[in-house]
Scaffold this motif. Structure first.
Motif, PDB file in Angstrom:
ATOM      1  N   UNK A 239       0.817  -1.178   0.010  1.00 25.17           N
ATOM      2  CA  UNK A 239      -0.211   0.192   0.218  1.00 25.17           C
ATOM      3  C   UNK A 239       0.738   1.136  -0.028  1.00 25.17           C
ATOM      4  N   UNK A 240       0.589   2.281  -1.065  1.00 24.14           N
ATOM      5  CA  UNK A 240       1.239   3.544  -0.816  1.00 24.14           C
ATOM      6  C   UNK A 240       2.432   3.614  -1.832  1.00 24.14           C
ATOM      7  N   UNK A 241       2.769   2.459  -2.343  1.00 29.71           N
ATOM      8  CA  UNK A 241       3.954   2.401  -3.211  1.00 29.71           C
ATOM      9  C   UNK A 241       3.644   2.934  -4.667  1.00 29.71           C
ATOM     10  N   UNK A 242       4.590   3.913  -5.244  1.00 31.44           N
ATOM     11  CA  UNK A 242       4.139   4.541  -6.451  1.00 31.44           C
ATOM     12  C   UNK A 242       5.311   3.987  -7.381  1.00 31.44           C
ATOM     13  N   UNK A 243       4.694   3.893  -8.736  1.00 32.64           N
ATOM     14  CA  UNK A 243       5.770   3.559  -9.829  1.00 32.64           C
ATOM     15  C   UNK A 243       6.788   4.560 -10.185  1.00 32.64           C
ATOM     16  N   UNK A 244       7.862   3.993 -10.424  1.00 33.61           N
ATOM     17  CA  UNK A 244       9.097   5.142 -11.130  1.00 33.61           C
ATOM     18  C   UNK A 244       8.567   5.634 -12.214  1.00 33.61           C
ATOM     19  N   UNK A 245       9.083   6.705 -12.874  1.00 33.25           N
ATOM     20  CA  UNK A 245       8.542   7.261 -14.057  1.00 33.25           C
ATOM     21  C   UNK A 245       8.653   6.346 -15.457  1.00 33.25           C
ATOM     22  N   UNK A 246       9.981   5.537 -15.218  1.00 33.22           N
ATOM     23  CA  UNK A 246      10.354   4.821 -16.357  1.00 33.22           C
ATOM     24  C   UNK A 246      10.068   3.306 -16.217  1.00 33.22           C
ATOM     25  N   UNK A 247       9.115   3.005 -15.325  1.00 38.10           N
ATOM     26  CA  UNK A 247       8.935   1.416 -14.886  1.00 38.10           C
ATOM     27  C   UNK A 247       8.413   0.607 -16.190  1.00 38.10           C
ATOM     28  N   UNK A 248       7.708   1.295 -17.188  1.00 39.64           N
ATOM     29  CA  UNK A 248       7.206   0.510 -18.289  1.00 39.64           C
ATOM     30  C   UNK A 248       8.222   0.108 -19.334  1.00 39.64           C
ATOM     31  N   UNK A 249       9.657   1.045 -19.353  1.00 39.00           N
ATOM     32  CA  UNK A 249      10.458   0.857 -20.558  1.00 39.00           C
ATOM     33  C   UNK A 249      11.090  -0.275 -20.285  1.00 39.00           C
ATOM     34  N   UNK A 250      11.444  -1.097 -21.495  1.00 39.84           N
ATOM     35  CA  UNK A 250      12.147  -2.493 -21.380  1.00 39.84           C
ATOM     36  C   UNK A 250      13.845  -2.044 -21.047  1.00 39.84           C
ATOM     37  N   UNK A 251      14.406  -2.965 -20.280  1.00 42.06           N
ATOM     38  CA  UNK A 251      15.623  -2.886 -20.006  1.00 42.06           C
ATOM     39  C   UNK A 251      16.478  -3.311 -21.299  1.00 42.06           C
ATOM     40  N   UNK A 252      15.980  -4.102 -22.093  1.00 44.49           N
ATOM     41  CA  UNK A 252      16.751  -4.703 -23.237  1.00 44.49           C
ATOM     42  C   UNK A 252      15.562  -5.101 -24.327  1.00 44.49           C
ATOM     43  N   UNK A 253      15.935  -4.700 -25.516  1.00 44.25           N
ATOM     44  CA  UNK A 253      15.109  -5.212 -26.599  1.00 44.25           C
ATOM     45  C   UNK A 253      16.177  -6.063 -27.754  1.00 44.25           C
ATOM     46  N   UNK A 254      15.800  -7.129 -27.846  1.00 47.80           N
ATOM     47  CA  UNK A 254      16.680  -8.286 -28.453  1.00 47.80           C
ATOM     48  C   UNK A 254      16.227  -8.390 -29.812  1.00 47.80           C
ATOM     49  N   UNK A 255      17.039  -8.219 -31.072  1.00 50.57           N
ATOM     50  CA  UNK A 255      16.476  -8.428 -32.399  1.00 50.57           C
ATOM     51  C   UNK A 255      17.723  -9.408 -32.937  1.00 50.57           C
ATOM     52  N   UNK A 256      17.957 -10.342 -32.443  1.00 52.86           N
ATOM     53  CA  UNK A 256      18.626 -11.101 -33.372  1.00 52.86           C
ATOM     54  C   UNK A 256      18.002 -12.279 -34.111  1.00 52.86           C
TER      55      UNK A 256
END
Length: 506
Positions: A239-256
């Motif tokens: 309860x009361x926790x808030x998301x950081x602004x960049x929470x939805x951004x992937x930490x990696x996108x792999x395209x191999x």
């Protein structure tokens, strides 16, 4: 599952938060009645008349008709063998479940993974809570509505049993409430083919919080995205926790990958604490991606080659940190060693003439591997029989025999998983709209495994394997997982939504 006449049902399917009602009567206003009272004056006359005064042949014919009526009203439904007659529908038998909850999402989630939490291991008390991650499959025209969903299911109560004694419910809270489904989501640009979560071994700064959790999503657009979903799990649990602004951004996108894929698996955190991910695609290629202490990921440019068709499943060995296995539409299972510079399989085994869709490596007995194929067969293999041959034939494809093989399902096997703590229990889902539970420790008794094993389906009916413990209906079933912290509890997904259940048999 039971098959009943439509007049016995209320016609409404189970919705989220509903449980099947136990329709057992309390027995009020029931009296014993003798239909033949005073018809015979002595026991001798009764015996001569055949108990009720009619010839034996007439009584036997009536008994057969009565039995047929009972079968029509309610009987076991066997997929691929039983046929629903007009006016009949399927209904779960509540007496066989300890817990049963179903729920739906805006779009089908045909892949999910259970998240280990901080609520303790070996949990048996009710109500229960579980966390999971899932990826949606929106219609093509609305693909931008796809999401990575972070789920919290709470207040999962035990089914009401009027005849249960106080001692049987001592471990349960008195006030059961309706189940609660909470979710948070991250927008994805494509449909999810497979999702798997990973929890590094480093201890959390706050032991009361869910451990750090990463997700890897294999997308239909051939990309693999890695997210840190820990903030979302904490939002659901604190309860009361808030998301950081960049929470939805992937930490990696792999395209191999050049084509989409379905095979995805994280190495055990004990072997690669920063994370090591294997992914396979429909072109038969397997790539390895390595995490760093800084939280970034990089993919190897050189793939593992050997399959001639789509790689459908990948599993790391639970006992050897450099070994993994892959299953393919080419009908083979291959075992690889990541230390090999050739990046070719160490063992190559042909196990089916159809696609091998799924695979599960036993964490209890590391030499056992279970596989499921497109022809509906699933089997168990002893990897000690898969040793590569020496000399010039070392790369020859092997064709060993399965330790156990079952052809009960008549449509493709879509998921298979060993029980986390029992090497005799296996859960299976199939395109025949069922999830089945199996106990491999059951031995066949030739005397008992006779005609009655056909479960009343008629002369010549195919026998049901005695190892089959349970059948659960799930429309277009796709994936099933045991909860590692709640013994015997399963979560399954399909075209109609999720189910969470525990049977009385496991």
């Amino acid at each position: 599952m039971s098959k009943r006449g439509a007049e016995e049902l209320n016609g409404a399917p189970l919705k989220a938060g509903q449980r099947p009602e136990n329709g057992t009567s309390n027995g009020d206003n029931l009296d014993f009645e003798d239909d033949y009272e005073d018809e015979f004056e002595s026991e001798d006359e009764v015996m001569e008349a055949g108990v009720d005064g009619r010839p034996d042949a007439e009584r036997e014919a009536e008994a057969a008709r009565d039995a047929m009526d009972v079968d029509i009203k309610e009987q076991t439904f066997i997929p691929g063998r039983s046929i629903l007659q007009p006016g009949q529908t399927l209904s779960p038998d509540p007496s066989t479940y300890e817990m049963l909850h179903v729920m739906s999402t805006p779009w089908p989630c045909l892949s999910f993974d259970i998240v280990r939490d901080n609520l303790g291991d070996n949990r048996k008390r009710y109500p229960r809570t579980l966390y999971a991650v899932a990826g949606t499959q929106a219609e093509s025209a609305r693909s931008r509505e796809n999401e990575l969903m972070i789920l919290k299911l709470s207040s999962l109560s035990k089914m009401d049993r009027p005849n249960e004694t106080d001692s049987e419910s001592d471990d349960d809270d008195d006030d059961a409430s309706d189940p609660i489904l909470e979710s948070k989501s991250i927008t994805l640009q494509s449909t999810t083919n497979r999702i798997r979560c990973f929890q590094p071994t480093q201890p959390s700064a706050d032991p009361s919080q869910i451990p750090m959790t990463l997700t890897a999503v294999s997308l239909e657009n051939s990309q693999i995205q890695i997210h840190n979903v820990t903030p979302y799990l904490r939002l659901l649990s604190t309860p009361g926790f808030t998301l950081p602004p960049d929470a939805s951004k992937p930490i990696a996108t792999l395209r191999m990958h050049k084509t989409e894929g379905y095979a995805l698996d994280w190495a055990p955190a004990s072997s690669f604490p920063a994370g090591r991910l294997l992914s396979g695609d429909c072109a038969g290629q397997i790539f390895s991606s390595q995490g760093t202490e800084a939280g970034t990921f990089s993919a190897d440019s050189k793939p593992y080659l050997g399959h001639t068709d789509a790689v459908e499943e990948i599993q790391w060995s639970p006992s050897e940190k450099n070994v993994f296995a892959s299953a393919s539409s080419d009908g083979s299972v291959k075992v690889w060693d990541v230390r090999s510079k050739s990046r070719k399989p160490a063992v190559d085994v042909k196990i089916s003439d159809t696609d091998v869709n799924v695979m599960s490596w036993s964490h209890k007995t590391a030499h056992l591997l279970a596989t499921g194929a497109d022809d509906g067969q699933w089997g168990v293999w002893d990897l000690r029989q898969w040793k590569p041959q020496q000399g010039s034939n070392s790369n020859k494809q092997l064709t060993p025999s399965a330790v156990a093989s079952f052809n009960f399902h008549k449509k493709p096997i879509t998921s298979i998983e060993w029980h986390p703590n029992d090497d005799s229990a296996v859960a299976v889902t199939s395109a025949d709209n069922t999830a089945t539970l199996w106990d491999l420790s059951v031995e066949i008794d030739d005397e008992e495994y006779g005609k009655e094993a056909g479960l009343g389906l008629g002369e010549g009916a195919e026998k049901v394997p005695p190892q089959l413990l349970f059948i659960h209906h799930v429309e277009d079933g796709k994936e099933i997982h045991w909860h590692p912290q709640m013994p015997g509890t399963l979560m399954v997904t399909g075209g109609s939504g999720f189910g969470v259940f525990k049977t009385i048999s496991i």
